[in-house]
Design an enzyme around this catalytic site. Structure first.
Site, mmCIF file in Angstrom:
data_model
loop_
_atom_site.group_PDB
_atom_site.id
_atom_site.type_symbol
_atom_site.label_atom_id
_atom_site.label_comp_id
_atom_site.label_asym_id
_atom_site.label_seq_id
_atom_site.Cartn_x
_atom_site.Cartn_y
_atom_site.Cartn_z
ATOM 1 C CB CYS A 10 -5.146 -19.559 -8.492
ATOM 2 S SG CYS A 10 -3.674 -18.576 -8.815
HETATM 3 N N1 MHO Z 1 -6.375 -14.306 -6.229
HETATM 4 C C1 MHO Z 1 -5.326 -14.189 -7.180
HETATM 5 C C2 MHO Z 1 -5.484 -15.184 -8.274
HETATM 6 C C3 MHO Z 1 -4.410 -15.172 -9.281
HETATM 7 S S1 MHO Z 1 -4.517 -16.479 -10.282
HETATM 8 C C4 MHO Z 1 -3.326 -16.403 -11.440
HETATM 9 C C5 MHO Z 1 -5.327 -12.793 -7.756
HETATM 10 O O1 MHO Z 1 -6.411 -12.239 -7.891
HETATM 11 O O2 MHO Z 1 -4.270 -12.266 -8.046
HETATM 12 O O3 MHO Z 1 -5.799 -16.525 -10.906
#
Ligand code: MHO
Length: 171
Positions: A10
């Protein structure tokens, strides 16, 4: 100024992590090495094939690429395919994407050392950058805007260094 593109799960956490280091002048989150132009976050979450990637613009006289890669390997699981922390999918693959072939001279020894340490082939892609599209504004500096937001990188890793030079302190 030089630049390197790193995918490490992420990109919210990746940006917060790298923003703490002296010599890191500018960072931008985006989507790299995918098959289509200018994808949206939704496209990327629907397996467009891009990797969530951080563009790091740095001053090599203050921080070396080797140091940046050492930091990178502190916060990724280099054996994990398409998964970092709680996030799974092709957008969470890990990758070192360079724009200057010369950088391989610094990248290869770090990569090799990490591979020996891991005792298995790394899942980390090592490739030239093919493309990079800036992510939506809401994703830029996300964890500064949303301090309690989700992050796969442990909180204490965000305070390894404090920036003291030229008023860029962020921590
Ligand atoms: N677990 C997070 C990841 C965000 S990232 C920008 C979500 O699902 O919001 O990939």
């Amino acid at each position: 100024m030089k630049e390197i593109y790193l995918a490490g799960g992420c990109f919210w956490g990746m940006q917060k992590f790298f923003d703490q280091f002296e010599g890191v002048r500018e960072t931008e989150v985006g989507y790299a090495n995918g098959p289509s132009a200018d994808p949206s976050y939704q496209d990327v979450c629907a397996d467009s094939g891009h990797a969530e990637t951080l563009r790091i613009s740095y001053d090599p006289e203050t921080v070396s690429l080797t140091q940046l890669l050492d930091f990178y390997f502190m916060v990724i699981d280099p054996l994990s395919h398409n998964r970092q922390g709680g996030d799974a999918g092709i957008q969470y693959r890990t990758g070192i994407y360079y724009t200057d072939e010369e950088d391989l001279r610094e990248i290869r020894p770090v990569y090799q050392r990490e591979q020996e340490k891991a005792g298995a082939p790394l899942a980390v892609e090592l490739k030239p950058l093919e493309n990079f599209y800036s992510a939506e504004a809401c994703h830029q500096k996300y964890l500064d805007k949303n301090p309690g937001g989700y992050c796969h990188i442990p909180q204490h890793m965000m305070h390894l260094a404090e920036k003291t030079a030229d008023g860029e302190a962020q921590a």
